[in-house]
Structure formats: C-alpha cells, structure tokens
Design an enzyme around this catalytic site. Structure first.
Site, PDB file in Angstrom:
ATOM      1  N   SER A   1     -19.983 -20.877   6.116  1.00  0.00           N
ATOM      2  CA  SER A   1     -19.438 -22.111   6.695  1.00  0.00           C
ATOM      3  C   SER A   1     -20.510 -22.999   7.297  1.00  0.00           C
ATOM      4  CB  SER A   1     -18.397 -21.764   7.762  1.00  0.00           C
ATOM      5  OG  SER A   1     -19.005 -20.992   8.792  1.00  0.00           O
TER       6      SER A   1
ATOM      7  N   VAL B   1      -7.485 -10.054  -7.068  1.00  0.00           N
ATOM      8  CA  VAL B   1      -8.152  -9.167  -6.143  1.00  0.00           C
ATOM      9  C   VAL B   1      -7.187  -8.252  -5.393  1.00  0.00           C
ATOM     10  CG1 VAL B   1      -9.654  -9.072  -4.125  1.00  0.00           C
ATOM     11  CG2 VAL B   1     -10.037 -10.788  -5.889  1.00  0.00           C
TER      12      VAL B   1
ATOM     13  N   ASP C   1     -10.846   2.349   3.905  1.00  0.00           N
ATOM     14  CA  ASP C   1     -11.029   0.900   3.899  1.00  0.00           C
ATOM     15  C   ASP C   1     -12.509   0.536   3.912  1.00  0.00           C
ATOM     16  OD1 ASP C   1      -9.038  -0.890   3.545  1.00  0.00           O
ATOM     17  OD2 ASP C   1      -8.305  -0.852   5.599  1.00  0.00           O
TER      18      ASP C   1
ATOM     19  N   GLN D   1      -4.551  -1.228  10.947  1.00  0.00           N
ATOM     20  CA  GLN D   1      -4.070  -2.615  10.892  1.00  0.00           C
ATOM     21  C   GLN D   1      -3.851  -3.074  12.333  1.00  0.00           C
ATOM     22  OE1 GLN D   1      -3.286  -3.645   7.505  1.00  0.00           O
ATOM     23  NE2 GLN D   1      -3.393  -5.743   8.233  1.00  0.00           N
TER      24      GLN D   1
ATOM     25  N   GLY E   1     -13.828  45.218   5.724  1.00  0.00           N
ATOM     26  CA  GLY E   1     -13.407  43.825   5.852  1.00  0.00           C
ATOM     27  C   GLY E   1     -11.948  43.645   6.187  1.00  0.00           C
TER      28      GLY E   1
ATOM     29  N   LEU F   1     -20.558  50.536   6.068  1.00  0.00           N
ATOM     30  CA  LEU F   1     -20.718  49.272   5.349  1.00  0.00           C
ATOM     31  C   LEU F   1     -19.623  48.275   5.695  1.00  0.00           C
ATOM     32  CD1 LEU F   1     -21.665  50.717   1.856  1.00  0.00           C
ATOM     33  CD2 LEU F   1     -23.188  49.705   3.542  1.00  0.00           C
TER      34      LEU F   1
ATOM     35  N   LYS G   1       0.819  -1.207   0.000  1.00  0.00           N
ATOM     36  CA  LYS G   1       0.000   0.000   0.000  1.00  0.00           C
ATOM     37  C   LYS G   1       0.856   1.260   0.000  1.00  0.00           C
ATOM     38  CE  LYS G   1      -3.644  -2.560   2.349  1.00  0.00           C
ATOM     39  NZ  LYS G   1      -4.243  -2.939   3.644  1.00  0.00           N
TER      40      LYS G   1
ATOM     41  N   GLY H   1      -2.433 -12.038  -9.319  1.00  0.00           N
ATOM     42  CA  GLY H   1      -2.714 -10.754  -9.943  1.00  0.00           C
ATOM     43  C   GLY H   1      -4.172 -10.435 -10.051  1.00  0.00           C
TER      44      GLY H   1
END
Length: 895
Positions: A181, A249, A118, A93, A349, A346, A49, A247
């Site tokens: 399973s 997933v 993730d 992780q 600013g 007025l 990664k 090569g």
C-alpha cells in the site's frame, strides 16, 4: 480451475485417510477449530472447513468462545488442544474487534507448530506453510506455467499471505518483487474495491487474487457484495476492470488446510508408532520424547471429578477414596492379570508387556482401559535392576517420577514401619527399667492433676476384659496387666526398614549407647517394600479396613506366648495418620496416553508381589463393562499369580477373566548368566532344541494358571536375537498344551502396535467360558494348605516342616491365625526351593524352615530356603550412571 484442483486434492486426501484407517484401525484424524466471537464471515468460512473435513474423512470439532473471551481463556483452550493427542490440526479464528485486548501474535504463537495447519506461528521448526499462499502456488502450477526464471509480483506483504507468497515463489526460482500500500507506483488505485486494473497486466500473465473483495451489486441493500477467492487468467481479460471468476483461491486454501491436517496426522502416527527396524533409543530418551497430557485433564476425561483428584504437579495425581465410593454401583470391566514363566536374570518383560498391552487396547483398539502396576523400590533402581516403568516404547511416563519418590508412598511406609520398631524397643526398655506404678503413671500422665486413658488405651483395657475408664480405680493386678506387654525379645519379628540396598544392615546390634543401660539385642534392616505395612496397604479396601489391619499386625509374642500387636503398642492410630495419603492410588499415564494406576509394591519373594486391591477396584469401575483392567502379578506364575488368586482375589472378591503369561525365547533356553560376560552363542543364535527343552517351564506355568479355571494367553516377548522359527515353535507348543492363544509381541520396539495381536487375543479370551476357583479351603490345617501349593503349583512330591516351622504352625494356630491363607517366601528362580534347579524340577521335597505371620495383612508366610529381605550393592551399582543436569534439572542415567 481452483474447483477442479480442489476436487483432485480432496480425492487424493480421502485415499490417504482410508489407507491410514486400514493401517491403524480405529485411528481418527482430528481437526479443531477454536473460534472467539460470532462474525458472519467467520462462520461462513468455518462451515466450509467443517464440510471439507467431513468429505475427506477428518473428524472436525468446532469450539466456540464468546467475543468477550479473554486472552488467558483463549490460551487455556490452546494449551488443552496442544496436549490432546486426538487433535492433529488446529485453526484459530479470533475477532479483530474483541472486547478484551488480545495479543494476536502471542496467542497464535502459543499453538504447537506441528498442529498449526494454518501455518501462522513464527516458529520455523517443523511448521506448515500458510495455506493461502500454498494454495496460490498450486493454482499457478495448475496453469502449466514454469515458475523458474519468471518475473513475479506480489501485491501485499502481510505475514499471513504476502510474505510467505514471496518466499514460495523465490524458492521456486522466480524473480520476485513485492509491492504494498505504500508503493508509490500503485497510488490510490490499490485501495479501491476492484483492487487491480486490467491495463496494469501484461499479456500472458497469471494473476491470482487472494483477497476478500467487495464488488458493486445493485441487488444488495448496501449496493455491494463479497467476492472472495477470485482467480484471474490471461491478459485477454485485461480490458477495463477484470471480472471476478469464482472457484479459485478459497477452495485451494481449504484443500491445503486439509492436506496439512492429514500430514500432521501422518507425522503423529510415525512418532506414535515407532519401531521401523531402526535402533530403539534408551528408555529415558523415549520417556522424554513424549509430552504427557496434564494429569488433571486425563482424570476428567475418564470420569473422575476434580474434587476426587489431588494433583502432584502436572504428571501425577492421587485419586481420593470418595471416587470408589461414588462408583461402587457401576458395573465392573473385564479383569486380566499379567504374570510370567520362572524369571531369569535376563528379564521377561512383564511390566513392559503390561504397558504395551494396554497401549494396544487403548490407543489402537480404542477400548476403555487401565494398567495397574506396582510402585518400584528405590533400592533396585540405584542397585542392579534399574527402573520398573516398562521399557522401550511401552513406558509409564515420566519415568523419573515413576521410579523416584512418586508421591511418597514408600517413604510413608518407611516412616510408619520404623515408628513401630522404635515403639517396640522403647516399650521393652521402659518396662525393664520402671516399676508397674511408675510405668502406668507415665503411660497416663497427669494433666492439670487429672489422669485419663486415651481411646487406644481404653480399647486395650477392653481386650484385657477390664471395663474401667478411670485410671485411679485400677487394681495393682490390673495395672500390671495393662502397663506391661512383657515382650519376649527372641520372638520379635518386626525389623526396621530402609528403601536403599545396604548389605551392612543384614545384621546389626542396637542399644549400645550408655543411655540404653546395656539392653542390647541383635536385629536387621529389611528393604522398605518388605514391610508388612506395604502388604496391609495392598490388601486394604478402605481407611477403616487399613486402620484395623495396621492394628492387627503382630510384632512379637509375650513371654507367656500371647501375640503382641501394633494396637497393643498404642501406635496403630499414628500409623493410620502416616498412611492416610498412601492409601490413595497414584494416577499416571503411558507413553501413548493410556491411563495407569501405580499403587503399592509388596516384595514378591515374601509377600504377594501384586499391587493394591483399591487401585484395581477403582480402575474396573472407571473402564465400564466393556473396558479392560490389566494388572500385574509379579515374578513367575508359581509365585505372583498363585498369591494373586489365592490371597488377593479371595479378599477382594474380584474374578479375572484372563491370565496373560509372558515368556521369552532366551529365558526358555535357561541361560547361565555371569555378570559382566556376554551370553553364550546358544542363547543369541537359533537353537530350536534348547527352546523345546526349556518349554517345559512354560508348559507347567500354563497348567498352573488353568488350575484356577481361567483362560491363558501366552505373550512371547520378542527380542532382536530371536528367529521366526524359535518364536513359531513356542507359540505352537503353547497352543498345543492348553493356552487359549499364543502371540508373538514386539511392543518393546513398536509400542502398542507391537502388542496389537496380543490385545485382540485378550479380547477373544475374555469372551471364552471360564470357571474361576481357588486352590484350597482356609479351614484346612496350615500344613495341609502348604502341601497343596507345593504339590500342585511347584510339582513337589511332599513337604517337610523343620522344627521351627512346626513350632510356628502350632503357635499361630493356637493364637487363632491358622485359618489365614498362605503366602510362601521362596526363591523366584526355581519352582523348587533350590534356585539352581531350572525348568521343571521333579522328585523333590519342599523344606519349610520356619513359618511367620503377617496378621495385619492377613496371611501366613512359610520360609522356604534362605531368603534375603535386604538386597546388597554390587561393586558397580546403577548409581554410578545417575546424575542431574544443573541447567535443565533433568535426571540422567536412569534406565
């Protein structure tokens, strides 16, 4: 297939990253990987990664914690990364065999959904699709098979892969079955290393294996090897156990991870750089749309030690005076002051421009930068002006904290000021009602039969030339001189203060209770920021210096004409105690995460209108020699900038490299504003003739700034009613009349992005030659210094000192204060003393009606015209709109 698809996605992401860099130079996309433990398989995938991030152009950071890390330690890092604006993607992780019990789900759900690339959090709002199922879907699409209408089976139902994969296929209109399973038809075969038998697969099926599998390998010591990311193709492969094909997933999972990170960065930029022509929300809505970084983290990132910072909650802190002491040998950064044309109702600013400029320098040009702004008074906040945190997208946040109380500095000033006022009247009362001996005995009460002088009383004795430390040895004449200040009530210049606009305190009578025995006098209240204590705070450099300044404050004269100070009253030590925290600068941040010091806010009409020397000095040390400090100089250049140079820079020794002069189209049209009525069309529609006529004021203020030998950059703060022709006219005229540069700014609607060109102009101007100089010599007579300011800055033909002013000049010169600088008390609405004279008045004589002294702060202030030091409330004050939501405890109605 997977590798090919990965390559295509990688190239597309690289191009997207390159485009973002071009749109926002210097912006970095950030990915953080937080790892606990040191498992080999975890390291393998993390390295993949990290490499992928580098290839795409994403800056990746790997944070490694020991396997012994506790849940609270992991959560601490997660919170920090959540709040880090440089991190857009976040991978966690964790070890499955942690030595400390970690609630994996709780830890994962602590990740901010918009950073959870993730896709593992349970929050379904603004969350990413998990990368592995997303990658599987991309692989199926790469085969060219139409998913809609097909039958699909997902073997496995985990929250990370199986369940999301089911949803993705369903969303793409497939008929989906999930097995796992416990499914009886799969039996024990599903748990074998080879996972799925070939004969189970019918011809034409697409099979994706997203697991990490072990296959037999006699070359390995344990007789097997890891095979991850196995992609299966068509049914021709179904004889016996299917041979893994590398090569698949794995690369696609990594590709989707990078894609999510880029998407997160893009979303951040959209939020980070608002202003796409859509209406700008209210200031309070904008303020709340940003989550401030914890102020302690902000302080550490900029080089302050934890012991140098006092936290006031999560959003504000005070910086201790040990910080400037530690940093005193560091080189200073570059110094710029923001000022403006002659103000109009007025608003031009200046605060908004100050904040927008530092956001552009910091968040867009990636310079070390600090904004230094004044603390607003509560009076105007609830009166007519509203808050002073900036406006639109350039704001100091949270604006409620900024505008209300902050850390209590103004409350401390109010308490200290009123202690002096109470001491003055109490002393006069006791002197009028007691004999010398009785008064002296009360000033030095007997404790266990012994009378002693306090330290402050001994200092007074020494000023009187009495070198005694035993009260019993004083002669009658010495007792009289020591005990009696003999204040002349007619000379008292010290007023009580309150941080609330109140017109009924403009003139009051005190001492009317029977206990005061008829000792009444007429006085008034000022707004708290008009107190000389605020002026002392702004010009002090240390606790010792502040203690000295507070003691020097002259509050009245004696009947023989001698100045009476806070030190003579015996109150200066107590004042220092009340102000010991207020002297520490307040640290906050802008809506784009740029650092801000908020410290001191002297009333600009009668004091300097600049914030503290201490805040500027600390900021200049922290930014380093290549960084910038942008500081406010309130009101117009003829008021705030002039005193910034002639008083603040004179005392601090600091030398600015640039002046930023703020102007607006509508202010240069010199509007006549009537409260409650709309502006005439001439001020909201294009009128080049009116703009060119009004430019004379900007031209004069450019000249005023250049008088001090500093380059001037004009910032034209654009409004939606301005036309390009009007804006271009102002910038062209400004350059033609001496401005180093003139730039159109749209920071109110676009944040730092809208001040990007202004920031670049500031950088260039800071490199230009300059020769800073002060306007007058302090040794000139008081009248001479006033005349120089009036003629050179205001454009007056001459000055006239009325009898009271002439008397004041003579008294203060006799008392030894004639060599102080001048800080005029004058209307901000005109260069002259008449607020109705707009543009650049000529042919006038400036009438000085009185002269007063702020000896503790270190200046004289001539009174020009009639000046109000306590604003009144209008029929419809701002407090009508202010309220608190009892459920959320949010303040509503501030602007």
């Amino acid at each position: 297939m997977g590798e090919e698809a990965y390559e295509q996605i990688r190239e597309r992401l690289k191009n997207e990253v390159t485009q973002m860099k071009e749109q926002v130079p210097g912006f970095t996309r950030g990915l953080a990987i937080l790892q606990a433990g040191d498992r080999h398989d975890s390291n393998l995938y993390i390295n993949v990664k990290l490499k992928a991030a580098e290839e795409v152009g994403i800056k990746a950071t790997h944070i490694k914690l020991p396997r012994t890390a506790t849940e609270s330690e992991v959560l601490k890092y997660i919170r920090s990364l959540n709040e880090d604006s440089t991190v857009h993607g976040f991978i966690l992780q964790l070890p499955l065999d942690s030595e400390n019990a970690i609630n994996i789900e709780a830890v994962i759900n602590a990740i901010t959904p918009e950073k959870d690339v993730d896709g593992l959090t349970s929050d379904l709002n603004d969350c990413f699709v998990p990368c592995t199922p997303k990658g599987c879907l991309e692989l199926i699409k790469e085969t060219g098979v139409e998913i809609a209408g097909k039958y699909a089976m997902v073997v496995g139902c985990s929250k990370i892969v199986g369940a999301p994969m089911y949803d993705l296929l369903l969303w793409n209109n497939a008929t989906v079955t999930t097995c796992h399973s416990k499914s009886a038809s799969l039996g024990e075969e599903v748990n074998k290393p080879e996972m799925v038998k070939g004969e189970w697969i019918k011809p034409g099926a697409i099979v994706i294996d997203y697991g990490i599998n072990y296959v037999p390998d006699d070359t390995k010591s344990n007789g097997r090897r890891i095979v991850g990311d196995v992609a299966y193709n068509e049914a021709k492969e179904r004889a016996g156990f299917i041979t893994p094909v590398l090569g698949g997933v794995g690369p696609m999972t990594v590709a989707m991870l990078m894609q999510s990170t880029v998407e997160s960065a893009r979303g951040f930029l959209e939020k980070y750089k608002p202003g796409n022509g859509t209406p700008v929300p209210s200031d309070i809505a904008i303020s709340r749309s940003y989550k401030p970084k914890p102020i302690g983290t902000l302080a550490r990132e900029f080089g302050l030690f934890s012991e140098e910072v006092e936290l006031y909650g999560e959003t504000k802190a005070k910086v201790l005076l040990s910080a400037p002491e530690r940093l005193k040998h560091q080189p200073d950064g570059k110094y710029a002051a923001v000022t403006g044309i002659t103000p109009t109702p007025l608003g031009e600013g200046k605060s908004t421009t100050t904040v927008g400029l530092v956001q552009a320098l910091g968040a867009h040009l990636f310079q070390n930068v600090f904004a230094c702004v004044q603390q607003p008074s509560q009076g105007p906040t609830f009166g007519i002006k509203g808050g002073a945190a900036g406006g639109g997208y350039p704001q100091v946040i949270p604006m409620e904290e900024f505008n209300l109380h902050l850390t209590g500095d103004i409350h401390a000033i109010t308490a200290a000021n009123n202690l002096v006022a109470a001491a003055i009247d109490a002393r006069i009362f006791h002197e009028l009602t007691q004999t010398d001996k009785a008064l002296c005995n009360r000033l030095m009460p007997s404790v266990n039969g012994v009378r002693k002088f306090s330290d402050i009383q001994i200092r007074r004795l020494r000023r009187l030339g009495i070198e005694k430390t035993d009260p019993t040895t004083l002669t009658d004449e010495e007792i009289n001189r020591f005990a009696r200040l003999d204040s002349d009530p007619e000379t008292i210049t010290w007023q009580r203060v309150l941080d609330t606009n109140d017109r009924f305190l403009w003139k009051i009578t005190i001492g009317q209770a029977p206990m005061e025995k008829g000792h009444t006098r007429t006085t008034q209240f000022d707004i708290s920021v008009a107190s000389e204590i605020m002026a002392v705070l702004g010009l002090t450099s240390s606790l010792e210096d502040m203690r000295e300044g507070l003691g020097k404050m002259v509050v009245a004269s004696s009947k023989t004409g001698e100045p009476i100070s806070a030190e003579d009253l015996g109150v200066s030590g107590a004042l220092t105690v009340l102000m010991k925290d207020a002297i520490k600068p307040n640290l906050m941040q802008t809506s784009e995460g740029t650092r801000v010091f908020v410290h001191a806010g002297p009333l600009a009409n009668i004091a300097r209108g600049n914030l503290s020397i201490i805040a500027d000095r600390v900021a200049l040390k922290l930014v380093g020699p290549e960084g910038f400090v942008v500081t406010e100089a309130g009101l117009g250049a003829d008021i705030g900038m002039e005193t910034f140079f002639n008083i603040k820079c004179r005392y601090s020794g600091l030398r600015p490299q640039v002046v930023v002069l703020v102007a607006t189209v509508r202010a240069l049209k010199i509007p006549t504003v009537t409260a409650g009525l709309p502006l005439p069309k001439a001020y909201t529609e294009e009128n080049l003739e009116l703009v060119e006529k009004g430019f004379s004021n900007l031209k004069k203020q450019i000249e005023n700034a250049r008088m001090f030998g500093v380059p001037v950059v004009v910032a034209v703060n654009a409004f939606k009613t301005d036309t390009e022709a009007e804006l271009d006219l102002i910038t062209r005229l400004a350059r033609d009349h001496g401005a180093f540069d003139a730039v159109k700014c749209t920071h109110w609607a676009e944040g730092g992005k809208g001040a990007f060109a202004l920031a670049q102009a500031l950088q260039r101007a800071a490199q230009a030659p300059s020769s800073f100089r002060l306007l007058y010599d302090l040794q000139l007579p008081v009248e001479g210094k006033i005349r120089i300011i009036a003629q050179k800055i205001y454009g007056a033909d001459d000055i006239e000192l009325l009898p009271e002013a002439q008397h004041g000049a003579e008294v203060y010169t006799k008392q030894g204060f004639g060599n102080l600088p001048i800080c005029r008390a004058k209307t901000h609405s005109s260069l002259s003393h008449n607020p109705e004279q707009k543009g650049v008045p000529t042919g006038f004589v400036l009438h000085i009606r009185d002269i007063r002294a702020s000896v503790g702060a270190g200046f004289l202030y001539p009174l020009v015209g009639t000046m109000s030091t306590m604003p009144g409330l209008l029929a419809r004050p701002c407090f009508y709109d202010t309220d608190l939501d009892p459920e959320t405890e949010q303040v509503n109605g501030l602007f």
